[in-house]
Scaffold this active site. Structure first.
Site, PDB file in Angstrom:
ATOM      1  N   GLY A  46     -51.748  71.609 122.607  1.00 53.21           N
ATOM      2  CA  GLY A  46     -52.802  71.468 121.598  1.00 53.21           C
ATOM      3  C   GLY A  46     -54.140  71.299 122.283  1.00 53.21           C
ATOM      4  O   GLY A  46     -54.195  70.919 123.461  1.00 53.21           O
ATOM      5  N   GLN A  51     -62.825  68.852 123.309  1.00 58.65           N
ATOM      6  CA  GLN A  51     -62.324  68.799 124.693  1.00 58.65           C
ATOM      7  C   GLN A  51     -62.985  69.850 125.579  1.00 58.65           C
ATOM      8  O   GLN A  51     -62.938  69.752 126.801  1.00 58.65           O
ATOM      9  CB  GLN A  51     -60.800  68.940 124.735  1.00 58.65           C
ATOM     10  CG  GLN A  51     -60.078  67.742 124.107  1.00 58.65           C
ATOM     11  CD  GLN A  51     -58.578  67.908 124.127  1.00 58.65           C
ATOM     12  OE1 GLN A  51     -57.997  68.514 123.232  1.00 58.65           O
ATOM     13  NE2 GLN A  51     -57.922  67.401 125.158  1.00 58.65           N
ATOM     14  N   CYS A  93     -52.427  63.960 127.555  1.00 55.76           N
ATOM     15  CA  CYS A  93     -53.637  64.572 127.014  1.00 55.76           C
ATOM     16  C   CYS A  93     -54.334  65.319 128.139  1.00 55.76           C
ATOM     17  O   CYS A  93     -54.464  64.801 129.244  1.00 55.76           O
ATOM     18  CB  CYS A  93     -54.561  63.491 126.443  1.00 55.76           C
ATOM     19  SG  CYS A  93     -56.073  64.157 125.724  1.00 55.76           S
ATOM     20  N   LEU A  94     -54.774  66.531 127.839  1.00 51.02           N
ATOM     21  CA  LEU A  94     -55.457  67.329 128.862  1.00 51.02           C
ATOM     22  C   LEU A  94     -56.762  66.656 129.298  1.00 51.02           C
ATOM     23  O   LEU A  94     -57.261  66.941 130.380  1.00 51.02           O
ATOM     24  CB  LEU A  94     -55.721  68.746 128.343  1.00 51.02           C
ATOM     25  CG  LEU A  94     -54.456  69.568 128.057  1.00 51.02           C
ATOM     26  CD1 LEU A  94     -54.810  70.881 127.372  1.00 51.02           C
ATOM     27  CD2 LEU A  94     -53.666  69.831 129.337  1.00 51.02           C
ATOM     28  N   HIS A 135     -52.441  63.606 117.088  1.00 50.18           N
ATOM     29  CA  HIS A 135     -53.144  63.430 118.369  1.00 50.18           C
ATOM     30  C   HIS A 135     -54.437  64.257 118.366  1.00 50.18           C
ATOM     31  O   HIS A 135     -55.503  63.771 118.743  1.00 50.18           O
ATOM     32  CB  HIS A 135     -52.201  63.860 119.509  1.00 50.18           C
ATOM     33  CG  HIS A 135     -52.824  63.937 120.872  1.00 50.18           C
ATOM     34  ND1 HIS A 135     -52.447  63.128 121.929  1.00 50.18           N
ATOM     35  CD2 HIS A 135     -53.788  64.746 121.381  1.00 50.18           C
ATOM     36  CE1 HIS A 135     -53.157  63.427 122.993  1.00 50.18           C
ATOM     37  NE2 HIS A 135     -53.974  64.413 122.705  1.00 50.18           N
ATOM     38  N   GLU A 136     -54.331  65.504 117.910  1.00 47.32           N
ATOM     39  CA  GLU A 136     -55.519  66.384 117.883  1.00 47.32           C
ATOM     40  C   GLU A 136     -56.552  65.887 116.878  1.00 47.32           C
ATOM     41  O   GLU A 136     -57.757  65.930 117.140  1.00 47.32           O
ATOM     42  CB  GLU A 136     -55.123  67.824 117.538  1.00 47.32           C
ATOM     43  CG  GLU A 136     -54.125  68.488 118.477  1.00 47.32           C
ATOM     44  CD  GLU A 136     -54.463  68.336 119.933  1.00 47.32           C
ATOM     45  OE1 GLU A 136     -55.646  68.193 120.278  1.00 47.32           O
ATOM     46  OE2 GLU A 136     -53.528  68.348 120.756  1.00 47.32           O
ATOM     47  N   HIS A 139     -58.783  63.319 118.187  1.00 47.41           N
ATOM     48  CA  HIS A 139     -59.898  63.841 118.999  1.00 47.41           C
ATOM     49  C   HIS A 139     -61.129  64.129 118.127  1.00 47.41           C
ATOM     50  O   HIS A 139     -62.264  63.940 118.567  1.00 47.41           O
ATOM     51  CB  HIS A 139     -59.501  65.146 119.709  1.00 47.41           C
ATOM     52  CG  HIS A 139     -58.721  64.963 120.976  1.00 47.41           C
ATOM     53  ND1 HIS A 139     -59.213  64.299 122.072  1.00 47.41           N
ATOM     54  CD2 HIS A 139     -57.471  65.387 121.325  1.00 47.41           C
ATOM     55  CE1 HIS A 139     -58.295  64.318 123.049  1.00 47.41           C
ATOM     56  NE2 HIS A 139     -57.234  64.968 122.621  1.00 47.41           N
TER      57      HIS A 139
HETATM   58  O1  GNR Z   1     -50.425  69.121 125.963  1.00 49.18           O
HETATM   59  C1  GNR Z   1     -50.341  68.095 125.283  1.00 49.18           C
HETATM   60  N1  GNR Z   1     -49.115  67.507 125.137  1.00 49.18           N
HETATM   61  C2  GNR Z   1     -48.869  66.476 124.249  1.00 49.18           C
HETATM   62  C3  GNR Z   1     -47.663  65.790 124.360  1.00 49.18           C
HETATM   63  C4  GNR Z   1     -47.353  64.776 123.491  1.00 49.18           C
HETATM   64  C5  GNR Z   1     -48.229  64.436 122.496  1.00 49.18           C
HETATM   65  C6  GNR Z   1     -49.446  65.087 122.373  1.00 49.18           C
HETATM   66  C7  GNR Z   1     -49.754  66.112 123.240  1.00 49.18           C
HETATM   67  S1  GNR Z   1     -51.259  66.954 123.063  1.00 49.18           S
HETATM   68  C8  GNR Z   1     -51.553  67.488 124.705  1.00 49.18           C
HETATM   69  C9  GNR Z   1     -52.740  68.425 124.773  1.00 49.18           C
HETATM   70  C10 GNR Z   1     -53.982  67.682 124.378  1.00 49.18           C
HETATM   71  O2  GNR Z   1     -54.549  66.886 125.092  1.00 49.18           O
HETATM   72  N2  GNR Z   1     -54.440  67.885 123.191  1.00 49.18           N
HETATM   73  O3  GNR Z   1     -55.527  67.234 122.746  1.00 49.18           O
HETATM   74 NI    NI Z   2     -55.508  65.346 123.818  1.00 47.10          NI
END
Ligand code: GNR
Ligand code: NI
Length: 173
Positions: A46, A51, A93-94, A135-136, A139
């Site tokens: 995601g 980001q 999270c990236l 999670h997204e 952000h």
């Molecule tokens: O790549 C991602 N893996 C992930 C694993 C578990 C819960 C959420 C994520 S999102 C993350 C990519 C990211 O940072 N998205 O904002």
């Molecule tokens: Ni993230």
């Protein structure tokens, strides 16, 4: 399409609240294409526009296993319904590279959004899909998964990231 640089903690940009998109036009589609390419290149599932430094309420996701791509695009997403039941996932999270921790979130949710073509849609999501969309969507509000950890763990992670030494591959806190 172009691969963009992903912003990492600590960076105030990640704390901005993203702005709604007025209309899904060609500029937004170009942004979604770039976000998808950037996400795939980083092996993420995601990515939110903030980001890559763009404060628009746009998310791309693909939780399919390698081989069969299934990109999803969310513009102006709103959570309509969410479960009381929680599920724990080990999140990464990236924007918080190499750090992983367990986070509890509603196991199921329904999300209303505009798709790649600006069409109104509703997605019923559970498990990993529900976790990822939540999670997204965090952000878009300037929230990172480390905000849910203890102050001690969060401070440790931000401190290590700001030092930018060669971190080991995978750190579970
Ligand atoms: O790549 C991602 N893996 C992930 C694993 C578990 C819960 C959420 C994520 S999102 C993350 C990519 C990211 O940072 N998205 O904002
Ligand atoms: Ni993230």
């Amino acid at each position: 399409m172009a691969i963009k640089t992903i912003i990492t903690e600590p960076n105030e940009i990640l704390r901005q609240v993203s702005k709604p998109v007025i209309r899904v036009g060609n500029d937004e589609r170009k942004l979604m294409d770039d976000m998808l390419e950037t996400m795939y290149a980083a092996n993420g599932i995601g990515l939110a526009a903030i980001q890559i430094g763009i404060p628009k309420r746009i998310i791309v996701m693909d939780i399919s296993k390698d081989g069969n791509k299934n990109p999803l695009f969310f513009v102006n997403p709103i959570i309509k319904n969410k479960d009381k039941e929680k599920k724990t996932y080990e999140e990464g999270c990236l924007s918080v590279p190499n750090y992983f921790a367990e986070v509890d979130r509603p196991k199921y949710c329904e999300v209303e959004y505009l798709d790649y073509n600006g069409k109104n849609k509703i997605l019923k999501a559970d498990d990993l899909l529900a976790t990822c969309i939540q999670h997204e969507m965090d952000h878009l509000e300037g929230i990172l998964f480390i905000d849910y950890l203890s102050k001690l763990k969060k401070t440790m992670i931000v401190k290590k990231l700001s030092k930018k030494k060669n971190n080991p591959d995978r750190i579970i806190v």
